[in-house]
Enzyme design. Structure first.
Site, PDB file in Angstrom:
ATOM      1  N   HIS A 132       0.802  -1.224   0.110  1.00 55.95           N
ATOM      2  CA  HIS A 132       0.323  -0.049   0.118  1.00 55.95           C
ATOM      3  C   HIS A 132       0.841   1.021  -0.021  1.00 55.95           C
ATOM      4  O   HIS A 132       1.990   1.167   0.496  1.00 55.95           O
ATOM      5  CB  HIS A 132      -0.867   0.066   1.413  1.00 55.95           C
ATOM      6  N   ASP A 209       2.846  -4.314   8.215  1.00 57.69           N
ATOM      7  CA  ASP A 209       1.702  -3.459   7.950  1.00 57.69           C
ATOM      8  C   ASP A 209       0.638  -4.560   8.195  1.00 57.69           C
ATOM      9  O   ASP A 209       0.286  -5.367   7.362  1.00 57.69           O
ATOM     10  CB  ASP A 209       1.848  -3.108   6.517  1.00 57.69           C
ATOM     11  N   GLN A 212      -4.608  -5.156   7.133  1.00 58.45           N
ATOM     12  CA  GLN A 212      -5.706  -6.024   6.339  1.00 58.45           C
ATOM     13  C   GLN A 212      -5.479  -7.226   7.243  1.00 58.45           C
ATOM     14  O   GLN A 212      -6.619  -8.378   7.471  1.00 58.45           O
ATOM     15  CB  GLN A 212      -5.399  -6.517   5.138  1.00 58.45           C
ATOM     16  N   LYS A 235     -10.999  -0.686  10.570  1.00 55.82           N
ATOM     17  CA  LYS A 235     -10.846  -1.666   9.632  1.00 55.82           C
ATOM     18  C   LYS A 235     -11.328  -2.858  10.421  1.00 55.82           C
ATOM     19  O   LYS A 235     -11.335  -4.076   9.969  1.00 55.82           O
ATOM     20  CB  LYS A 235      -9.601  -1.983   8.775  1.00 55.82           C
ATOM     21  N   CYS A 375      -4.884   2.439  -3.745  1.00 52.11           N
ATOM     22  CA  CYS A 375      -3.367   3.049  -3.155  1.00 52.11           C
ATOM     23  C   CYS A 375      -2.329   1.809  -3.055  1.00 52.11           C
ATOM     24  O   CYS A 375      -1.415   1.737  -2.326  1.00 52.11           O
ATOM     25  CB  CYS A 375      -3.562   3.188  -1.739  1.00 52.11           C
TER      26      CYS A 375
END
Length: 437
Positions: A132, A209, A212, A235, A375
């Site tokens: 991303h 990261d 998700q 999220k 993104c």
């Protein structure tokens, strides 16, 4: 409080009952029941989260940490209690290792700024081609400031990282490895444990990261082995405007702060200052108190449902979605073909219809999906497409919502002069049964 979210068996959710906790799922859009399939962008909120936000402003609103009156002490206690619950959710060693930011993007920028100051000419930062922009642009800025070099792990035709290439790339000049755990486009679940081992063997720091992954699967930072993990509340059923940065205490203690101002100081003199202890050192100014407090019920909700159950439900859902999508003539799905290797994300292109047109037409049928580069422009160039449509699922999505999306694709096909999907056969663009990059 979770009123309805109870497993119907090992790893299974009573989704029909669970949906009653989410008032927005009762909406109709353009005369159709809402089918919300944009969960990788943001998730919907259970009533308990909404109630917590209203309750804070109705009964407790005050600034935290500095006040001695009742409201300030109540607000401080509630805010810090969510820090403890966040630490427990990811099995952090201490709540002091949990830093609240605005979002995953700010968490990664904090790391790029503070860790970037240690970089010099010729030092290397290893990323991947599926990152991303939030895990790319901050490192570009850091490399430019300090003369470091960016190096990239490539993505193969099935949407996976090549570990042999990673072993060759991560070496003596590597200072930082920063990789997404679950791709927001391909759904790929990356082999973080193997990358951590390579990074640490080279003397490099490992950053994950988790925007998700943390919402969709069990993530234990003790098992993960990484040095830092970033993710966002919105999220995972929580409010917008709350990010989390977890880091090893010894590393956070040794880092310079990202922002300066109130609350992050110990002593301020005219010419210099000293910093407060963790976590205050990285939380300058008045934080997003209300939304952090409302994040607490979201964490409680997911804990009661069980992250193993969330993951099992999404594997079933994406498996069904891939079967339906791959059986649609003229449709190409991107990412690993095995549902066990991916999260609940399906990015695709259909016939000669631009992804933006698909999204608009599906919205007219009440189906909310994402369209664009997500993104991830370097990944779009790897896929040789300007954009993709993306359906992304969560614990409240059902198979009939996948069916509604397929029906809406038929509407789009008809509007562009194509025959509607037959629902049988292997998609011509899918490269056979498997979903391909």
């Amino acid at each position: 409080m979770v009123r309805h979210a109870t497993p119907t068996g090992p790893g299974r959710l009573d989704v029909d009952s669970l949906r009653a906790d989410f008032p927005i799922l009762q909406r109709r859009v353009h005369g159709h029941p809402l089918v919300y399939l944009d969960n990788a962008a943001t998730t919907q909120k259970p009533q308990a989260v909404i109630d917590a936000l209203v309750d804070y402003y109705s009964t407790t609103n005050a600034n935290i940490h500095r006040g001695l009156h009742t409201l300030a002490e109540e607000a401080t206690a509630a805010y810090e209690d969510v820090r403890r619950r966040t630490a427990a959710f990811i099995n952090a060693g201490s709540p002091r290792e949990v830093i609240f930011t605005r979002n995953t993007t700010e968490s990664l920028n904090l790391l790029a700024y503070s860790l970037g100051a240690r970089l010099g000419p010729g030092d290397e930062i290893v990323l991947s081609d599926m990152e991303h922009h939030s895990n790319l642009v901050p490192w570009q800025l850091a490399a430019r400031r300090h003369g470091a070099r960016l190096r990239f792990l490539s993505v193969d035709d099935d949407g996976r990282l090549d570990l042999d290439e990673a072993r060759a790339l991560i070496g003596p000049r590597t200072r930082i490895v920063s990789v997404v755990q679950m791709s927001n486009v391909l759904g790929t679940i990356n082999p973080v444990a193997a990358l951590v081992e390579m990074a640490h063997a080279a003397g490099a720091l490992m950053i994950v990261d988790g925007a998700q992954s943390v919402p969709h699967m069990p993530v234990d930072v003790q098992t993960l082995g990484a040095d830092f993990l970033a993710f966002s509340a919105h999220k995972m059923l929580g409010p917008t405007g709350v990010g989390v940065l977890w880091g090893r205490k010894d590393l956070l203690d040794d880092m310079d702060p990202f922002l300066g101002g109130g609350e992050m100081i110990s002593l301020v003199q005219r010419e210099e200052s000293t910093w407060a202890a963790l976590p205050n050192k990285f939380e300058a100014g008045t934080p997003n108190i209300a939304d952090v407090i409302a994040f607490g019920p979201a964490l409680d909700y997911l804990t009661r449902v069980g992250m193993d159950a969330v993951r099992a439900h999404e594997v079933e859902t994406i498996a069904y979605a891939l079967d339906r999508l791959n059986a649609t003539d003229g449709l190409t799905v991107y990412g690993p073909p095995d549902p066990e290797e991916r999260g609940g994300v399906a990015a695709f292109n259909y016939l000669d219809i631009h992804a933006h047109d698909l999204s608009t037409i599906l919205d007219g049928e009440g189906v909310a999906i994402r369209a664009g580069h997500h993104c991830a422009q370097p990944l779009m160039r790897r896929l040789a497409v300007p954009a993709t449509a993306r359906a992304s699922f969560y614990l409240y999505n059902r198979p009939d919502e996948v069916d509604a999306m397929i029906d809406a694709l038929g509407t789009a096909a008809g509007l562009f002069g194509h025959a509607p999907p037959t629902g049988t056969g292997v998609g011509a663009g899918a490269g056979g049964r498997g979903a391909r990059v």
